[in-house]
Design an enzyme around this catalytic site. Structure first.
Site, mmCIF file in Angstrom:
data_model
loop_
_atom_site.group_PDB
_atom_site.id
_atom_site.type_symbol
_atom_site.label_atom_id
_atom_site.label_comp_id
_atom_site.label_asym_id
_atom_site.label_seq_id
_atom_site.Cartn_x
_atom_site.Cartn_y
_atom_site.Cartn_z
ATOM 1 N N ASN A 17 -5.139 -14.254 100.593
ATOM 2 C CA ASN A 17 -5.302 -15.584 101.176
ATOM 3 C C ASN A 17 -4.885 -16.597 100.110
ATOM 4 O O ASN A 17 -5.623 -16.842 99.168
ATOM 5 C CB ASN A 17 -6.775 -15.782 101.581
ATOM 6 N N LYS A 19 -4.554 -19.702 100.372
ATOM 7 C CA LYS A 19 -5.212 -21.017 100.549
ATOM 8 C C LYS A 19 -4.166 -22.142 100.435
ATOM 9 O O LYS A 19 -3.041 -21.944 100.865
ATOM 10 C CB LYS A 19 -6.374 -21.144 99.566
ATOM 11 N N HIS A 103 -13.132 -18.771 108.174
ATOM 12 C CA HIS A 103 -13.319 -18.796 106.720
ATOM 13 C C HIS A 103 -14.360 -19.851 106.364
ATOM 14 O O HIS A 103 -14.401 -20.923 106.964
ATOM 15 C CB HIS A 103 -11.990 -19.100 106.018
ATOM 16 N N GLU A 105 -14.497 -21.881 104.080
ATOM 17 C CA GLU A 105 -13.929 -23.168 103.681
ATOM 18 C C GLU A 105 -13.510 -23.988 104.902
ATOM 19 O O GLU A 105 -13.139 -25.154 104.766
ATOM 20 C CB GLU A 105 -12.745 -22.936 102.722
ATOM 21 N N GLU A 188 -17.480 -12.091 103.487
ATOM 22 C CA GLU A 188 -17.218 -12.984 102.356
ATOM 23 C C GLU A 188 -18.470 -13.798 102.038
ATOM 24 O O GLU A 188 -18.667 -14.877 102.622
ATOM 25 C CB GLU A 188 -16.066 -13.936 102.687
ATOM 26 N N GLY A 194 -14.473 -17.767 94.880
ATOM 27 C CA GLY A 194 -13.926 -18.662 93.858
ATOM 28 C C GLY A 194 -14.875 -18.923 92.703
ATOM 29 O O GLY A 194 -14.650 -19.824 91.901
ATOM 30 N N SER A 234 -14.155 -13.149 94.976
ATOM 31 C CA SER A 234 -13.870 -12.791 93.579
ATOM 32 C C SER A 234 -13.470 -11.328 93.401
ATOM 33 O O SER A 234 -13.894 -10.672 92.445
ATOM 34 C CB SER A 234 -15.067 -13.154 92.686
HETATM 35 P P1 13P Z 1 -11.566 -15.661 95.766
HETATM 36 O O1 13P Z 1 -10.968 -14.283 95.708
HETATM 37 O O2 13P Z 1 -10.757 -16.688 95.028
HETATM 38 O O3 13P Z 1 -13.013 -15.661 95.399
HETATM 39 O O4 13P Z 1 -11.492 -16.125 97.304
HETATM 40 C C1 13P Z 1 -11.945 -15.262 98.283
HETATM 41 C C2 13P Z 1 -11.579 -15.807 99.606
HETATM 42 O O5 13P Z 1 -12.037 -16.859 99.999
HETATM 43 C C3 13P Z 1 -10.601 -15.031 100.395
HETATM 44 O O6 13P Z 1 -10.515 -15.526 101.691
#
Ligand code: 13P
Length: 277
Positions: A17, A19, A103, A105, A188, A194, A234
Protein backbone atom coordinates in the site's frame (compact mmCIF):
# COMPACT_ATOMS: atom_id res chain seq x y z
CA UNK A 1 10.73 -18.19 15.51
CA UNK A 2 8.78 -20.93 13.77
CA UNK A 3 10.72 -22.10 10.70
CA UNK A 4 8.34 -24.79 9.48
CA UNK A 5 6.97 -24.43 5.98
CA UNK A 6 3.18 -24.30 6.03
CA UNK A 7 1.01 -26.79 4.16
CA UNK A 8 -1.48 -24.31 2.98
CA UNK A 9 -4.08 -24.34 0.22
CA UNK A 10 -4.52 -20.58 0.49
CA UNK A 11 -2.25 -18.76 -1.94
CA UNK A 12 -0.62 -16.04 0.12
CA UNK A 13 -0.79 -12.38 -0.81
CA UNK A 14 1.82 -9.69 -0.26
CA UNK A 15 0.31 -6.29 -1.05
CA UNK A 16 2.13 -2.96 -1.01
CA UNK A 17 0.00 0.00 0.00
CA UNK A 18 1.94 2.98 -1.31
CA UNK A 19 -0.52 5.44 0.30
CA UNK A 20 -0.05 9.05 -0.90
CA UNK A 21 3.45 8.54 -2.28
CA UNK A 22 5.35 8.38 -5.59
CA UNK A 23 5.18 10.14 -8.92
CA UNK A 24 4.67 8.05 -12.05
CA UNK A 25 8.42 8.02 -12.74
CA UNK A 26 9.21 6.98 -9.15
CA UNK A 27 6.54 4.29 -9.36
CA UNK A 28 8.02 2.90 -12.59
CA UNK A 29 11.49 2.74 -11.01
CA UNK A 30 10.12 0.86 -7.98
CA UNK A 31 8.24 -1.60 -10.20
CA UNK A 32 11.49 -2.43 -12.02
CA UNK A 33 13.13 -3.52 -8.76
CA UNK A 34 10.19 -5.72 -7.74
CA UNK A 35 9.35 -7.48 -11.01
CA UNK A 36 12.26 -9.98 -11.14
CA UNK A 37 11.44 -11.39 -7.68
CA UNK A 38 8.01 -12.42 -8.84
CA UNK A 39 8.98 -13.65 -12.29
CA UNK A 40 11.04 -16.46 -10.77
CA UNK A 41 8.53 -17.60 -8.17
CA UNK A 42 4.76 -17.25 -8.43
CA UNK A 43 3.87 -19.05 -5.22
CA UNK A 44 2.87 -15.72 -3.68
CA UNK A 45 0.42 -13.26 -5.20
CA UNK A 46 1.96 -9.79 -5.24
CA UNK A 47 -0.27 -6.71 -5.45
CA UNK A 48 0.89 -3.11 -5.80
CA UNK A 49 -1.52 -0.37 -4.69
CA UNK A 50 -0.33 2.99 -6.03
CA UNK A 51 -2.23 6.26 -5.69
CA UNK A 52 -4.94 6.81 -8.34
CA UNK A 53 -2.65 9.05 -10.42
CA UNK A 54 -0.18 6.22 -11.04
CA UNK A 55 -2.62 3.29 -11.38
CA UNK A 56 -2.77 2.90 -15.10
CA UNK A 57 0.92 3.75 -15.52
CA UNK A 58 1.87 1.02 -13.03
CA UNK A 59 -0.51 -1.38 -14.77
CA UNK A 60 1.30 -0.70 -18.08
CA UNK A 61 4.70 -1.15 -16.44
CA UNK A 62 3.54 -4.52 -15.05
CA UNK A 63 2.57 -6.01 -18.42
CA UNK A 64 4.21 -9.39 -18.93
CA UNK A 65 4.46 -9.90 -15.18
CA UNK A 66 2.11 -11.62 -12.75
CA UNK A 67 2.00 -8.74 -10.33
CA UNK A 68 -1.50 -7.37 -9.78
CA UNK A 69 -2.57 -3.75 -9.43
CA UNK A 70 -4.86 -2.58 -6.64
CA UNK A 71 -6.45 0.75 -5.74
CA UNK A 72 -6.44 2.22 -2.24
CA UNK A 73 -10.12 3.16 -2.17
CA UNK A 74 -13.22 3.51 -4.36
CA UNK A 75 -16.73 5.00 -4.39
CA UNK A 76 -19.62 2.59 -4.83
CA UNK A 77 -21.75 4.47 -7.40
CA UNK A 78 -20.98 3.64 -11.04
CA UNK A 79 -20.89 7.21 -12.36
CA UNK A 80 -22.47 10.60 -11.79
CA UNK A 81 -22.05 13.90 -9.99
CA UNK A 82 -19.63 12.78 -7.28
CA UNK A 83 -16.80 15.27 -7.45
CA UNK A 84 -13.45 13.81 -6.50
CA UNK A 85 -14.61 10.21 -6.43
CA UNK A 86 -13.46 7.23 -8.50
CA UNK A 87 -15.84 4.37 -9.42
CA UNK A 88 -15.32 0.62 -9.72
CA UNK A 89 -15.63 0.63 -13.56
CA UNK A 90 -12.91 3.31 -13.62
CA UNK A 91 -10.66 1.06 -11.53
CA UNK A 92 -11.31 -1.78 -13.97
CA UNK A 93 -10.45 0.53 -16.82
CA UNK A 94 -7.14 1.38 -15.13
CA UNK A 95 -6.30 -2.33 -14.84
CA UNK A 96 -7.08 -2.97 -11.16
CA UNK A 97 -7.92 -6.43 -9.91
CA UNK A 98 -7.78 -5.56 -6.18
CA UNK A 99 -8.94 -2.63 -4.06
CA UNK A 100 -8.28 -1.80 -0.40
CA UNK A 101 -11.40 -0.75 1.54
CA UNK A 102 -11.96 0.28 5.14
CA UNK A 103 -8.38 1.31 5.78
CA UNK A 104 -8.14 2.99 9.17
CA UNK A 105 -6.68 6.09 7.52
CA UNK A 106 -10.01 6.40 5.68
CA UNK A 107 -12.34 5.41 8.52
CA UNK A 108 -13.78 8.51 10.19
CA UNK A 109 -12.76 8.98 13.78
CA UNK A 110 -11.60 5.37 13.99
CA UNK A 111 -7.92 6.08 13.59
CA UNK A 112 -7.52 9.53 15.12
CA UNK A 113 -4.08 10.05 16.55
CA UNK A 114 -3.39 12.88 18.96
CA UNK A 115 -0.57 14.20 16.85
CA UNK A 116 -2.87 14.59 13.85
CA UNK A 117 -5.81 16.00 15.69
CA UNK A 118 -8.95 15.67 13.60
CA UNK A 119 -7.21 15.09 10.30
CA UNK A 120 -8.38 11.52 9.83
CA UNK A 121 -12.02 12.40 10.49
CA UNK A 122 -12.22 14.18 7.13
CA UNK A 123 -12.62 10.85 5.37
CA UNK A 124 -15.46 9.43 7.48
CA UNK A 125 -15.57 5.83 6.26
CA UNK A 126 -17.99 3.70 8.30
CA UNK A 127 -18.66 -0.05 8.52
CA UNK A 128 -21.73 0.53 6.34
CA UNK A 129 -19.91 2.42 3.58
CA UNK A 130 -17.22 -0.27 3.59
CA UNK A 131 -20.05 -2.77 2.97
CA UNK A 132 -21.34 -0.75 -0.01
CA UNK A 133 -17.86 -0.64 -1.48
CA UNK A 134 -17.31 -4.38 -1.05
CA UNK A 135 -20.60 -5.09 -2.83
CA UNK A 136 -19.78 -2.69 -5.71
CA UNK A 137 -16.30 -4.20 -6.16
CA UNK A 138 -17.58 -7.78 -6.22
CA UNK A 139 -20.20 -6.83 -8.82
CA UNK A 140 -17.32 -5.96 -11.17
CA UNK A 141 -15.00 -8.81 -10.23
CA UNK A 142 -12.49 -6.76 -8.25
CA UNK A 143 -11.17 -8.41 -5.08
CA UNK A 144 -11.69 -6.24 -1.99
CA UNK A 145 -8.94 -6.19 0.64
CA UNK A 146 -11.08 -5.36 3.67
CA UNK A 147 -9.13 -3.75 6.52
CA UNK A 148 -10.22 -4.25 10.11
CA UNK A 149 -8.48 -3.52 13.39
CA UNK A 150 -8.72 -1.85 16.77
CA UNK A 151 -7.23 1.36 18.13
CA UNK A 152 -4.87 1.33 21.08
CA UNK A 153 -7.59 2.46 23.49
CA UNK A 154 -10.02 -0.17 22.20
CA UNK A 155 -7.35 -2.82 22.78
CA UNK A 156 -6.64 -1.38 26.22
CA UNK A 157 -10.29 -1.63 27.21
CA UNK A 158 -10.69 -5.21 25.98
CA UNK A 159 -12.82 -4.35 22.94
CA UNK A 160 -10.57 -5.75 20.21
CA UNK A 161 -12.72 -8.73 19.24
CA UNK A 162 -16.00 -6.79 19.52
CA UNK A 163 -14.75 -3.99 17.27
CA UNK A 164 -13.46 -6.41 14.65
CA UNK A 165 -16.64 -8.48 14.70
CA UNK A 166 -18.69 -5.33 14.04
CA UNK A 167 -16.38 -4.27 11.22
CA UNK A 168 -16.63 -7.71 9.60
CA UNK A 169 -20.41 -7.72 9.92
CA UNK A 170 -20.67 -4.26 8.30
CA UNK A 171 -18.31 -5.12 5.46
CA UNK A 172 -19.23 -8.71 4.71
CA UNK A 173 -22.57 -9.38 6.41
CA UNK A 174 -24.60 -9.52 3.18
CA UNK A 175 -22.26 -11.70 1.13
CA UNK A 176 -23.16 -15.23 0.10
CA UNK A 177 -20.66 -18.09 0.24
CA UNK A 178 -19.44 -17.69 -3.33
CA UNK A 179 -18.84 -13.98 -2.83
CA UNK A 180 -16.99 -14.63 0.40
CA UNK A 181 -14.53 -16.67 -1.65
CA UNK A 182 -13.50 -13.50 -3.51
CA UNK A 183 -12.59 -11.43 -0.47
CA UNK A 184 -9.31 -10.86 1.34
CA UNK A 185 -9.32 -9.52 4.93
CA UNK A 186 -6.40 -7.60 6.41
CA UNK A 187 -6.00 -7.35 10.17
CA UNK A 188 -4.40 -3.95 10.73
CA UNK A 189 -4.24 -2.90 14.37
CA UNK A 190 -4.36 0.91 14.18
CA UNK A 191 -1.69 1.31 16.84
CA UNK A 192 0.80 -0.69 14.75
CA UNK A 193 0.36 1.30 11.52
CA UNK A 194 3.33 3.50 10.68
CA UNK A 195 4.52 3.38 14.28
CA UNK A 196 7.19 0.67 14.06
CA UNK A 197 5.25 -1.16 16.84
CA UNK A 198 4.41 -4.53 15.31
CA UNK A 199 1.79 -6.71 16.90
CA UNK A 200 3.53 -9.79 18.36
CA UNK A 201 3.28 -12.54 15.75
CA UNK A 202 1.39 -14.93 18.02
CA UNK A 203 -1.12 -12.25 19.01
CA UNK A 204 -1.56 -11.24 15.35
CA UNK A 205 -2.16 -14.90 14.56
CA UNK A 206 -4.73 -15.18 17.34
CA UNK A 207 -6.71 -12.26 15.91
CA UNK A 208 -6.42 -13.57 12.34
CA UNK A 209 -7.76 -16.93 13.59
CA UNK A 210 -10.58 -15.04 15.32
CA UNK A 211 -11.42 -13.34 12.00
CA UNK A 212 -11.50 -16.73 10.29
CA UNK A 213 -13.75 -18.12 13.03
CA UNK A 214 -16.17 -15.18 12.68
CA UNK A 215 -16.32 -15.65 8.91
CA UNK A 216 -17.16 -19.29 9.62
CA UNK A 217 -20.11 -18.10 11.73
CA UNK A 218 -21.26 -15.41 9.26
CA UNK A 219 -20.82 -17.63 6.18
CA UNK A 220 -19.67 -21.26 6.33
CA UNK A 221 -16.70 -23.37 7.42
CA UNK A 222 -15.32 -23.84 3.91
CA UNK A 223 -15.32 -20.09 3.14
CA UNK A 224 -13.55 -19.50 6.45
CA UNK A 225 -10.92 -22.13 5.70
CA UNK A 226 -10.29 -20.69 2.23
CA UNK A 227 -10.29 -17.03 3.31
CA UNK A 228 -6.96 -15.25 3.00
CA UNK A 229 -6.27 -13.17 6.09
CA UNK A 230 -3.33 -10.78 5.93
CA UNK A 231 -1.54 -8.93 8.70
CA UNK A 232 -0.66 -5.23 8.28
CA UNK A 233 1.06 -2.80 10.65
CA UNK A 234 4.83 -2.18 10.53
CA UNK A 235 5.61 -5.31 8.52
CA UNK A 236 9.34 -5.03 7.79
CA UNK A 237 12.01 -7.22 6.17
CA UNK A 238 13.19 -8.29 9.64
CA UNK A 239 9.81 -9.42 11.02
CA UNK A 240 7.97 -10.66 7.90
CA UNK A 241 9.18 -14.24 8.04
CA UNK A 242 8.04 -14.79 11.61
CA UNK A 243 4.65 -13.18 10.94
CA UNK A 244 4.06 -15.17 7.75
CA UNK A 245 5.04 -18.43 9.46
CA UNK A 246 1.94 -18.20 11.66
CA UNK A 247 -0.81 -20.67 10.86
CA UNK A 248 -3.60 -18.13 10.21
CA UNK A 249 -1.59 -15.33 8.56
CA UNK A 250 -1.66 -15.65 4.78
CA UNK A 251 0.61 -12.76 3.87
CA UNK A 252 0.85 -9.05 4.54
CA UNK A 253 -0.46 -5.59 3.69
CA UNK A 254 2.69 -3.51 3.78
CA UNK A 255 2.83 0.29 4.00
CA UNK A 256 6.14 2.11 4.46
CA UNK A 257 8.36 -0.89 3.73
CA UNK A 258 6.69 -1.39 0.32
CA UNK A 259 8.25 1.86 -0.92
CA UNK A 260 11.74 0.37 -0.74
CA UNK A 261 12.29 -2.07 -3.63
CA UNK A 262 14.92 -4.39 -2.09
CA UNK A 263 13.12 -4.37 1.29
CA UNK A 264 9.78 -5.23 -0.31
CA UNK A 265 11.41 -8.02 -2.32
CA UNK A 266 12.81 -9.37 0.95
CA UNK A 267 9.26 -9.40 2.36
CA UNK A 268 7.97 -11.22 -0.75
CA UNK A 269 10.79 -13.77 -0.33
CA UNK A 270 9.79 -14.26 3.31
CA UNK A 271 6.30 -15.19 2.16
CA UNK A 272 7.62 -17.44 -0.63
CA UNK A 273 9.82 -19.28 1.86
CA UNK A 274 7.00 -19.91 4.26
CA UNK A 275 4.54 -21.68 2.01
CA UNK A 276 4.68 -24.90 0.05
CA UNK A 277 4.62 -24.53 -3.71
P1 13P B 1 2.95 0.45 7.72
O1 13P B 1 3.49 -0.82 7.13
O2 13P B 1 3.68 1.67 7.24
O3 13P B 1 2.82 0.38 9.20
O4 13P B 1 1.46 0.63 7.15
C1 13P B 1 0.59 -0.44 7.22
C2 13P B 1 -0.63 -0.12 6.44
O5 13P B 1 -1.36 0.79 6.78
C3 13P B 1 -0.88 -0.93 5.23
O6 13P B 1 -2.15 -0.67 4.73
Amino acid sequence: MKEAVKQNMRRPVVAGNWKMNLSRAEAAALVETIKPAVTLDESVEVVLCPPYTALSHVHDELRRSNIQVGAQNVFWERSGAFTGQVSVPMLRDAGCTYCIVGHSEARGSFGILETHEGSLSYFAETDRTVGYKVRALLDFGIIPIVCVGETESERGSGQTEGVIDKQLEGALGTLDEAEMGSVVVAYEPVWAIGTGKTCESEEANRICAFIREKIGEHADAESAEDLRVLYGGSVKPNNARELFAQSDIDGGLVGGASLDGPGFVHIIRAAQGNFLR
